[in-house]
Design a protein around this motif. Structure first.
Motif, PDB file in Angstrom:
ATOM      1  N   LYS A 335       0.936  -1.197  -0.018  1.00  0.00           N
ATOM      2  CA  LYS A 335       0.085  -0.005  -0.171  1.00  0.00           C
ATOM      3  C   LYS A 335       0.847   1.323  -0.008  1.00  0.00           C
ATOM      4  O   LYS A 335       0.633   2.402  -0.647  1.00  0.00           O
ATOM      5  CB  LYS A 335      -0.789  -0.039   1.245  1.00  0.00           C
ATOM      6  CG  LYS A 335      -1.826   1.007   1.251  1.00  0.00           C
ATOM      7  CD  LYS A 335      -3.098   0.834   0.310  1.00  0.00           C
ATOM      8  CE  LYS A 335      -4.113   1.860   0.483  1.00  0.00           C
ATOM      9  NZ  LYS A 335      -5.121   1.549  -0.541  1.00  0.00           N
ATOM     10  N   ILE A 336       1.979   1.084   0.658  1.00  0.00           N
ATOM     11  CA  ILE A 336       2.881   2.277   0.981  1.00  0.00           C
ATOM     12  C   ILE A 336       3.681   2.457  -0.546  1.00  0.00           C
ATOM     13  O   ILE A 336       3.833   3.666  -0.972  1.00  0.00           O
ATOM     14  CB  ILE A 336       4.045   2.012   1.980  1.00  0.00           C
ATOM     15  CG1 ILE A 336       3.155   2.132   3.267  1.00  0.00           C
ATOM     16  CG2 ILE A 336       4.906   3.344   2.054  1.00  0.00           C
ATOM     17  CD1 ILE A 336       3.984   1.715   4.534  1.00  0.00           C
ATOM     18  N   SER A 337       4.051   1.301  -1.309  1.00  0.00           N
ATOM     19  CA  SER A 337       4.601   1.585  -2.462  1.00  0.00           C
ATOM     20  C   SER A 337       3.750   2.102  -3.489  1.00  0.00           C
ATOM     21  O   SER A 337       4.412   3.085  -4.335  1.00  0.00           O
ATOM     22  CB  SER A 337       5.217   0.273  -2.746  1.00  0.00           C
ATOM     23  OG  SER A 337       5.946  -0.254  -1.917  1.00  0.00           O
ATOM     24  N   HIS A 338       2.677   1.789  -3.366  1.00  0.00           N
ATOM     25  CA  HIS A 338       1.767   2.138  -4.441  1.00  0.00           C
ATOM     26  C   HIS A 338       1.384   3.806  -4.127  1.00  0.00           C
ATOM     27  O   HIS A 338       1.308   4.597  -4.851  1.00  0.00           O
ATOM     28  CB  HIS A 338       0.341   1.311  -4.298  1.00  0.00           C
ATOM     29  CG  HIS A 338      -0.724   1.945  -5.521  1.00  0.00           C
ATOM     30  ND1 HIS A 338      -1.715   2.906  -5.080  1.00  0.00           N
ATOM     31  CD2 HIS A 338      -0.919   1.584  -6.652  1.00  0.00           C
ATOM     32  CE1 HIS A 338      -2.519   3.122  -6.206  1.00  0.00           C
ATOM     33  NE2 HIS A 338      -1.877   2.298  -7.080  1.00  0.00           N
ATOM     34  N   ASN A 398      -4.575   2.505   5.884  1.00  0.00           N
ATOM     35  CA  ASN A 398      -5.351   2.552   4.770  1.00  0.00           C
ATOM     36  C   ASN A 398      -6.441   3.835   4.540  1.00  0.00           C
ATOM     37  O   ASN A 398      -6.448   4.498   3.644  1.00  0.00           O
ATOM     38  CB  ASN A 398      -6.165   1.123   4.800  1.00  0.00           C
ATOM     39  CG  ASN A 398      -7.004   1.166   3.281  1.00  0.00           C
ATOM     40  OD1 ASN A 398      -6.452   1.131   2.314  1.00  0.00           O
ATOM     41  ND2 ASN A 398      -8.411   1.308   3.470  1.00  0.00           N
ATOM     42  N   GLU A 399      -7.037   4.203   5.745  1.00  0.00           N
ATOM     43  CA  GLU A 399      -7.916   5.183   5.877  1.00  0.00           C
ATOM     44  C   GLU A 399      -7.190   6.561   5.615  1.00  0.00           C
ATOM     45  O   GLU A 399      -7.938   7.393   4.786  1.00  0.00           O
ATOM     46  CB  GLU A 399      -8.479   5.162   7.400  1.00  0.00           C
ATOM     47  CG  GLU A 399      -9.567   3.937   7.418  1.00  0.00           C
ATOM     48  CD  GLU A 399     -10.228   4.170   8.961  1.00  0.00           C
ATOM     49  OE1 GLU A 399      -9.827   5.014   9.911  1.00  0.00           O
ATOM     50  OE2 GLU A 399     -10.987   3.176   9.201  1.00  0.00           O
ATOM     51  N   ARG A 400      -6.045   6.569   6.169  1.00  0.00           N
ATOM     52  CA  ARG A 400      -5.331   7.854   5.912  1.00  0.00           C
ATOM     53  C   ARG A 400      -4.781   8.163   4.537  1.00  0.00           C
ATOM     54  O   ARG A 400      -4.953   9.105   4.119  1.00  0.00           O
ATOM     55  CB  ARG A 400      -4.084   7.983   6.968  1.00  0.00           C
ATOM     56  CG  ARG A 400      -4.743   8.140   8.503  1.00  0.00           C
ATOM     57  CD  ARG A 400      -3.435   8.217   9.367  1.00  0.00           C
ATOM     58  NE  ARG A 400      -3.788   8.331  10.660  1.00  0.00           N
ATOM     59  CZ  ARG A 400      -3.325   8.401  11.895  1.00  0.00           C
ATOM     60  NH1 ARG A 400      -2.042   8.227  11.701  1.00  0.00           N
ATOM     61  NH2 ARG A 400      -3.703   8.882  13.122  1.00  0.00           N
ATOM     62  N   ILE A 401      -4.238   6.885   3.954  1.00  0.00           N
ATOM     63  CA  ILE A 401      -3.896   7.061   2.532  1.00  0.00           C
ATOM     64  C   ILE A 401      -5.033   7.319   1.604  1.00  0.00           C
ATOM     65  O   ILE A 401      -4.950   8.039   0.738  1.00  0.00           O
ATOM     66  CB  ILE A 401      -3.272   5.788   1.969  1.00  0.00           C
ATOM     67  CG1 ILE A 401      -1.992   5.575   2.911  1.00  0.00           C
ATOM     68  CG2 ILE A 401      -3.058   5.674   0.693  1.00  0.00           C
ATOM     69  CD1 ILE A 401      -1.222   4.644   2.672  1.00  0.00           C
ATOM     70  N   GLU A 402      -6.186   6.776   1.760  1.00  0.00           N
ATOM     71  CA  GLU A 402      -7.697   6.889   1.044  1.00  0.00           C
ATOM     72  C   GLU A 402      -8.145   8.424   1.060  1.00  0.00           C
ATOM     73  O   GLU A 402      -8.310   8.675   0.337  1.00  0.00           O
ATOM     74  CB  GLU A 402      -8.453   5.892   1.346  1.00  0.00           C
ATOM     75  CG  GLU A 402      -8.287   4.316   0.794  1.00  0.00           C
ATOM     76  CD  GLU A 402      -7.969   4.278  -0.461  1.00  0.00           C
ATOM     77  OE1 GLU A 402      -8.737   5.124  -1.154  1.00  0.00           O
ATOM     78  OE2 GLU A 402      -7.097   3.416  -0.828  1.00  0.00           O
ATOM     79  N   GLY A 403      -7.850   8.887   2.723  1.00  0.00           N
ATOM     80  CA  GLY A 403      -8.242  10.279   2.744  1.00  0.00           C
ATOM     81  C   GLY A 403      -7.539  11.138   2.003  1.00  0.00           C
ATOM     82  O   GLY A 403      -7.942  12.278   1.338  1.00  0.00           O
ATOM     83  N   PHE A 404      -6.169  10.911   1.787  1.00  0.00           N
ATOM     84  CA  PHE A 404      -5.255  11.664   0.951  1.00  0.00           C
ATOM     85  C   PHE A 404      -5.792  11.686  -0.819  1.00  0.00           C
ATOM     86  O   PHE A 404      -5.659  12.757  -1.071  1.00  0.00           O
ATOM     87  CB  PHE A 404      -3.633  11.227   1.109  1.00  0.00           C
ATOM     88  CG  PHE A 404      -2.838  11.867   0.350  1.00  0.00           C
ATOM     89  CD1 PHE A 404      -2.421  13.209   0.807  1.00  0.00           C
ATOM     90  CD2 PHE A 404      -2.379  11.754  -1.139  1.00  0.00           C
ATOM     91  CE1 PHE A 404      -1.571  13.902  -0.104  1.00  0.00           C
ATOM     92  CE2 PHE A 404      -1.704  12.255  -1.756  1.00  0.00           C
ATOM     93  CZ  PHE A 404      -1.261  13.392  -1.314  1.00  0.00           C
TER      94      PHE A 404
END
Length: 409
Positions: A335-338, A398-404
């Motif tokens: 998830k971080i790499s993507h 996941n929530e924080r990345i999707e929020g970004f």
């Protein structure tokens, strides 16, 4: 199938009937001014061409359909000869004109009958113009200036015989003939060792006038000025112009511009009105047959469904495998790499060092607040140093990345 045969029979009978009607219909007189030695029409020159064997007995008569300038560089023709040209206008380019002038200058003779002479007229300082009549008349007659040729007047229509010469320099010109209005229509001009014989009434040498009264005698006596030697009839100079003229007036007839006549079957079919229409109807009938029969007998093309896009199902399946194996650390890494790849692609920011400068630049370009940016990358740093990751931590990341993704511009 039976109805198809019926239609074909009707079509064939119609075409055959039309062809028979056209074939046996009286052909109208063609008044085109072709001046061609192959034409029997009124303004063709077949009779004149046949007359040449009497004017120049025991001499070779050639019918040339190649450019004058292509017959040799030094001498267009071997030995002494006559050059004969009859058409409405004498038209040639500068190369052909130079070769013609050299040909005459070397001791040959050129007899040219035309209503206009273009470049040749400029070179010889002569012009042609329509005669101005002192009294109303619908006819003119031609006669010779030489009393040895007699004082016979040869009648012609005003339209055919009205063109005469206007001489710019008459010092070297010998007048050989005039019309009944006193205007000059036949002259001789010396050039080098040879002579130009120019006639302004080409119609006088066509079939129409050669069969009227004693007009054949006029053509014979006019050509008798030429010495009895090999004679070359030239049609190439006018042939391209004649093709263009026929196309402009809608004539189907074609006169070749190649060295030899094209006697192909298709050219003959197109040149005959009955055969031409039969040819067109046949093509049209075949076209209709192909269109309607092909449409009726074509097999149904089965519908083929496009391949389904199973990418989403594949991703869900792989995700479930990772989730069931409780390998949250691996999922978080991907998830971080993507996420970092997304930043590089969209915002063009290098992700080698995730320091404070990087975070500030990302906040400015993405429009996401710096606080939210810090929370995301603090969480990423925490995940990077931990050996294991709980399900709750994975969901938080996941929530924080999707929020970004949602809040970035």
């Amino acid at each position: 199938m039976k109805s198809t045969k019926t239609y074909l029979i009707i079509l064939v009978v119609t075409i055959v009937g039309f062809v028979l009607v056209e074939m046996y219909r009286p052909e109208p007189t063609d008044w085109s001014q072709t001046f061609s030695d192959k034409d029997k029409i009124p303004y063709g020159s077949e009779l004149l061409y046949k007359l040449l064997t009497d004017v120049f007995p025991n001499q070779k008569i050639t019918d040339s359909k190649v450019p004058f300038y292509s017959r040799g560089v030094e001498k267009p023709y071997p030995g002494k000869s006559n050059y004969l040209y009859v058409y409405q206008v004498f038209r040639t380019d500068s190369i052909g004109l130079n070769r013609l002038m050299n040909y005459v200058s070397s001791g040959n003779q050129a007899f040219i009958a035309a209503e206009g002479f273009e470049k040749l007229g400029d070179s010889l300082h002569i012009e042609t113009d329509y005669a101005i009549m002192k009294k109303l008349t619908d006819s003119l007659s031609l006669s010779f200036s030489n009393p040895q040729l007699g004082k016979t007047a040869y009648p012609m229509t005003l339209q055919s015989a009205a063109v005469s010469f206007s001489l710019k320099d008459s010092s070297k010109v010998t007048v050989l003939g005039r019309n009944s209005a006193g205007n000059i229509n036949f002259i001789r001009i010396p050039f080098g060792k040879g002579f130009f014989y120019l006639h302004s009434v080409p119609a006088a040498f066509t079939n129409y006038y050669l069969v009227k009264g004693k007009n054949a005698e006029y053509a014979f006596r006019a050509l008798s000025y030429l010495p009895v030697q090999e004679t070359h009839w030239d049609e190439f100079v006018n042939i391209i112009h004649l093709n263009m003229k026929m196309r402009q007036i809608g004539k189907s007839r074609s006169y070749v511009s190649s060295p030899d006549y094209d006697d192909s079957p298709l050219r003959f079919i197109v040149s005959q009105p009955a055969l031409r229409w039969a040819y067109y109807l046949s093509i049209f009938g075949l076209f209709l047959y192909v269109v309607f029969e092909a449409k009726r007998r074509q097999r149904i093309i089965p519908l083929i469904e496009a391949p389904a896009n199973a990418s989403l199902e594949f991703v869900e399946t792989i995700g479930q495998l990772y989730f069931k194996s409780n390998n949250h650390k691996n999922i978080a890494g991907k998830k971080i790499s993507h996420f970092l790849a997304f930043i590089r692609t969209k915002f063009f920011i290098r992700t080698i060092e995730l320091d404070q400068d990087f975070r500030n630049e990302l906040s400015i370009k993405s429009g996401v607040g710096i606080t939210e940016i810090d929370e995301i990358f603090d969480q990423i740093d925490k995940v990077s140093v931990s050996e294991k990751l709980t399900e709750k931590e994975l969901l938080t990341l996941n929530e924080r990345i999707e929020g970004f993704y949602k809040n970035s511009k």
